[in-house]
Design a protein around this motif. Structure first.
Motif, PDB file in Angstrom:
ATOM      1  N   PHE A  71       0.851  -1.181   0.000  1.00 56.47           N
ATOM      2  CA  PHE A  71       0.000   0.000   0.000  1.00 56.47           C
ATOM      3  C   PHE A  71       0.889   1.234   0.000  1.00 56.47           C
ATOM      4  CE2 PHE A  71      -2.351  -3.312   2.291  1.00 56.47           C
ATOM      5  CZ  PHE A  71      -3.487  -3.400   1.504  1.00 56.47           C
ATOM      6  N   ASP A  72       0.318   2.381  -0.414  1.00 57.48           N
ATOM      7  CA  ASP A  72       1.058   3.638  -0.383  1.00 57.48           C
ATOM      8  C   ASP A  72       1.249   4.113   1.049  1.00 57.48           C
ATOM      9  OD1 ASP A  72       1.423   3.992  -3.150  1.00 57.48           O
ATOM     10  OD2 ASP A  72      -0.563   4.890  -3.363  1.00 57.48           O
ATOM     11  N   ARG A  73       2.365   4.777   1.264  1.00 55.19           N
ATOM     12  CA  ARG A  73       2.704   5.302   2.596  1.00 55.19           C
ATOM     13  C   ARG A  73       1.608   6.214   3.137  1.00 55.19           C
ATOM     14  NH1 ARG A  73       7.182   9.438   4.428  1.00 55.19           N
ATOM     15  NH2 ARG A  73       7.679   8.546   6.440  1.00 55.19           N
ATOM     16  N   SER A  74       1.019   7.038   2.283  1.00 61.52           N
ATOM     17  CA  SER A  74      -0.024   7.964   2.732  1.00 61.52           C
ATOM     18  C   SER A  74      -1.255   7.215   3.243  1.00 61.52           C
ATOM     19  CB  SER A  74      -0.409   8.933   1.616  1.00 61.52           C
ATOM     20  OG  SER A  74      -0.909   8.229   0.495  1.00 61.52           O
ATOM     21  N   LEU A  75      -1.643   6.122   2.591  1.00 62.94           N
ATOM     22  CA  LEU A  75      -2.781   5.323   3.049  1.00 62.94           C
ATOM     23  C   LEU A  75      -2.467   4.691   4.400  1.00 62.94           C
ATOM     24  CD1 LEU A  75      -5.618   4.145   2.346  1.00 62.94           C
ATOM     25  CD2 LEU A  75      -4.396   2.166   1.434  1.00 62.94           C
ATOM     26  N   ILE A  76      -1.253   4.214   4.558  1.00 66.25           N
ATOM     27  CA  ILE A  76      -0.841   3.580   5.813  1.00 66.25           C
ATOM     28  C   ILE A  76      -0.866   4.596   6.951  1.00 66.25           C
ATOM     29  CG2 ILE A  76       1.100   2.479   6.998  1.00 66.25           C
ATOM     30  CD1 ILE A  76       1.821   1.316   4.129  1.00 66.25           C
ATOM     31  N   LYS A  77      -0.323   5.782   6.703  1.00 67.74           N
ATOM     32  CA  LYS A  77      -0.293   6.809   7.752  1.00 67.74           C
ATOM     33  C   LYS A  77      -1.685   7.316   8.113  1.00 67.74           C
ATOM     34  CE  LYS A  77       4.364   8.386   7.724  1.00 67.74           C
ATOM     35  NZ  LYS A  77       5.148   9.504   8.175  1.00 67.74           N
ATOM     36  N   ASP A  78      -2.651   7.164   7.198  1.00 66.63           N
ATOM     37  CA  ASP A  78      -4.029   7.592   7.461  1.00 66.63           C
ATOM     38  C   ASP A  78      -4.898   6.487   8.063  1.00 66.63           C
ATOM     39  OD1 ASP A  78      -3.539  10.128   6.544  1.00 66.63           O
ATOM     40  OD2 ASP A  78      -4.293   9.745   4.513  1.00 66.63           O
ATOM     41  N   ALA A  79      -4.310   5.346   8.367  1.00 65.35           N
ATOM     42  CA  ALA A  79      -5.078   4.229   8.940  1.00 65.35           C
ATOM     43  C   ALA A  79      -5.658   4.639  10.292  1.00 65.35           C
ATOM     44  CB  ALA A  79      -4.178   3.002   9.104  1.00 65.35           C
ATOM     45  N   PRO A  80      -6.803   4.073  10.662  1.00 67.50           N
ATOM     46  CA  PRO A  80      -7.382   4.388  11.977  1.00 67.50           C
ATOM     47  C   PRO A  80      -6.373   4.126  13.095  1.00 67.50           C
ATOM     48  CG  PRO A  80      -8.906   3.084  10.676  1.00 67.50           C
ATOM     49  CD  PRO A  80      -7.612   3.117   9.918  1.00 67.50           C
ATOM     50  N   ASP A  81      -6.376   5.014  14.082  1.00 70.22           N
ATOM     51  CA  ASP A  81      -5.439   4.925  15.206  1.00 70.22           C
ATOM     52  C   ASP A  81      -6.170   4.376  16.423  1.00 70.22           C
ATOM     53  OD1 ASP A  81      -3.461   5.211  17.085  1.00 70.22           O
ATOM     54  OD2 ASP A  81      -3.402   7.392  17.010  1.00 70.22           O
ATOM     55  N   GLU A  91     -14.669  -4.951  15.715  1.00 68.00           N
ATOM     56  CA  GLU A  91     -15.090  -3.728  15.037  1.00 68.00           C
ATOM     57  C   GLU A  91     -13.886  -2.930  14.545  1.00 68.00           C
ATOM     58  OE1 GLU A  91     -16.146  -4.577  18.176  1.00 68.00           O
ATOM     59  OE2 GLU A  91     -18.128  -5.307  17.579  1.00 68.00           O
ATOM     60  N   GLN A  92     -12.836  -2.870  15.350  1.00 68.36           N
ATOM     61  CA  GLN A  92     -11.622  -2.155  14.942  1.00 68.36           C
ATOM     62  C   GLN A  92     -10.961  -2.858  13.756  1.00 68.36           C
ATOM     63  OE1 GLN A  92      -9.794  -2.251  18.825  1.00 68.36           O
ATOM     64  NE2 GLN A  92     -10.156  -0.051  19.130  1.00 68.36           N
ATOM     65  N   GLU A  93     -10.923  -4.182  13.797  1.00 64.66           N
ATOM     66  CA  GLU A  93     -10.351  -4.925  12.672  1.00 64.66           C
ATOM     67  C   GLU A  93     -11.151  -4.671  11.403  1.00 64.66           C
ATOM     68  OE1 GLU A  93      -8.419  -8.829  13.060  1.00 64.66           O
ATOM     69  OE2 GLU A  93      -9.458  -8.898  14.991  1.00 64.66           O
ATOM     70  N   LEU A  94     -12.477  -4.638  11.525  1.00 65.74           N
ATOM     71  CA  LEU A  94     -13.333  -4.370  10.377  1.00 65.74           C
ATOM     72  C   LEU A  94     -13.027  -2.987   9.794  1.00 65.74           C
ATOM     73  CD1 LEU A  94     -15.611  -5.355   8.569  1.00 65.74           C
ATOM     74  CD2 LEU A  94     -17.228  -4.413  10.221  1.00 65.74           C
ATOM     75  N   GLN A  95     -12.831  -1.997  10.656  1.00 67.64           N
ATOM     76  CA  GLN A  95     -12.468  -0.658  10.181  1.00 67.64           C
ATOM     77  C   GLN A  95     -11.147  -0.692   9.422  1.00 67.64           C
ATOM     78  OE1 GLN A  95     -12.370   2.250  13.313  1.00 67.64           O
ATOM     79  NE2 GLN A  95     -14.505   1.938  13.854  1.00 67.64           N
ATOM     80  N   LEU A  96     -10.182  -1.461   9.920  1.00 66.16           N
ATOM     81  CA  LEU A  96      -8.890  -1.559   9.245  1.00 66.16           C
ATOM     82  C   LEU A  96      -9.025  -2.271   7.899  1.00 66.16           C
ATOM     83  CD1 LEU A  96      -6.623  -2.389  12.312  1.00 66.16           C
ATOM     84  CD2 LEU A  96      -6.498  -0.321  10.891  1.00 66.16           C
ATOM     85  N   TYR A  97      -9.779  -3.360   7.856  1.00 65.16           N
ATOM     86  CA  TYR A  97      -9.993  -4.067   6.586  1.00 65.16           C
ATOM     87  C   TYR A  97     -10.631  -3.137   5.561  1.00 65.16           C
ATOM     88  CZ  TYR A  97      -8.672  -8.767   8.066  1.00 65.16           C
ATOM     89  OH  TYR A  97      -7.978  -9.882   8.459  1.00 65.16           O
ATOM     90  N   ARG A  98     -11.624  -2.366   5.990  1.00 63.25           N
ATOM     91  CA  ARG A  98     -12.281  -1.424   5.076  1.00 63.25           C
ATOM     92  C   ARG A  98     -11.317  -0.339   4.624  1.00 63.25           C
ATOM     93  NH1 ARG A  98     -17.759  -1.003   8.520  1.00 63.25           N
ATOM     94  NH2 ARG A  98     -18.805  -2.816   7.655  1.00 63.25           N
ATOM     95  N   HIS A  99     -10.507   0.167   5.548  1.00 61.51           N
ATOM     96  CA  HIS A  99      -9.542   1.229   5.212  1.00 61.51           C
ATOM     97  C   HIS A  99      -8.610   0.773   4.092  1.00 61.51           C
ATOM     98  CE1 HIS A  99      -6.820   4.610   5.725  1.00 61.51           C
ATOM     99  NE2 HIS A  99      -5.827   3.737   5.740  1.00 61.51           N
ATOM    100  N   TYR A 100      -8.162  -0.470   4.170  1.00 62.67           N
ATOM    101  CA  TYR A 100      -7.232  -0.991   3.174  1.00 62.67           C
ATOM    102  C   TYR A 100      -7.934  -1.613   1.972  1.00 62.67           C
ATOM    103  CZ  TYR A 100      -3.382  -0.062   6.337  1.00 62.67           C
ATOM    104  OH  TYR A 100      -2.454   0.556   7.131  1.00 62.67           O
TER     105      TYR A 100
END
Length: 124
Positions: A71-81, A91-100
């Motif tokens: 993935f691009d660095r910008s997408l990684i840095k914008d991942a949910p914290d 639920e947090q894992e689901l948010q991460l799967y959707r983000h990517y």
């Protein structure tokens, strides 16, 4: 990614995005609750920065021992914290799967389920 790697061996390794740009250093590895396989890595993106979660499944270990994240660095840095050191909720894992933009596999059926038959059915 190899699922037989010891997650402790990932900690401290450098991580790079799909273009070869350095993301940071792996701080923690999170295991799948059901299988115990490494599923997520928390990557420290800088000295005073937060950790970014990346999926380990489409990532790969390269010959020099670093982790290549597709993935691009910008997408990684914008991942949910979600902070590190705590368990990731479903639920947090689901948010991460959707983000990517990753698909979630449907959960396997419960063991020993006989579809189409009930315990008290009789053939009449």
């Amino acid at each position: 990614m190899q699922t037989d790697i010891d997650p402790r061996n990932l900690i401290g390794r450098k991580a790079f995005d799909r273009n070869g740009a350095k993301i940071g250093t792996i701080d923690e590895v999170y295991l799948d609750d059901a299988t115990g396989a490494p599923e997520w890595a928390a990557i420290r993106t800088g000295l005073f920065s937060r950790d970014a979660f990346v999926p380990l499944e489409p990532s790969e270990l390269v010959k020099d021992g670093s982790l290549r994240v597709p993935f691009d660095r910008s997408l990684i840095k914008d991942a949910p914290d979600f902070g590190v050191g705590r368990h990731l909720s479903p639920e947090q894992e689901l948010q991460l799967y959707r983000h990517y933009g990753l698909d979630l596999a449907p959960p396997p059926p419960p063991p020993d389920v006989d579809f189409g038959h009930t315990a008290n059915s009789s053939d009449a």
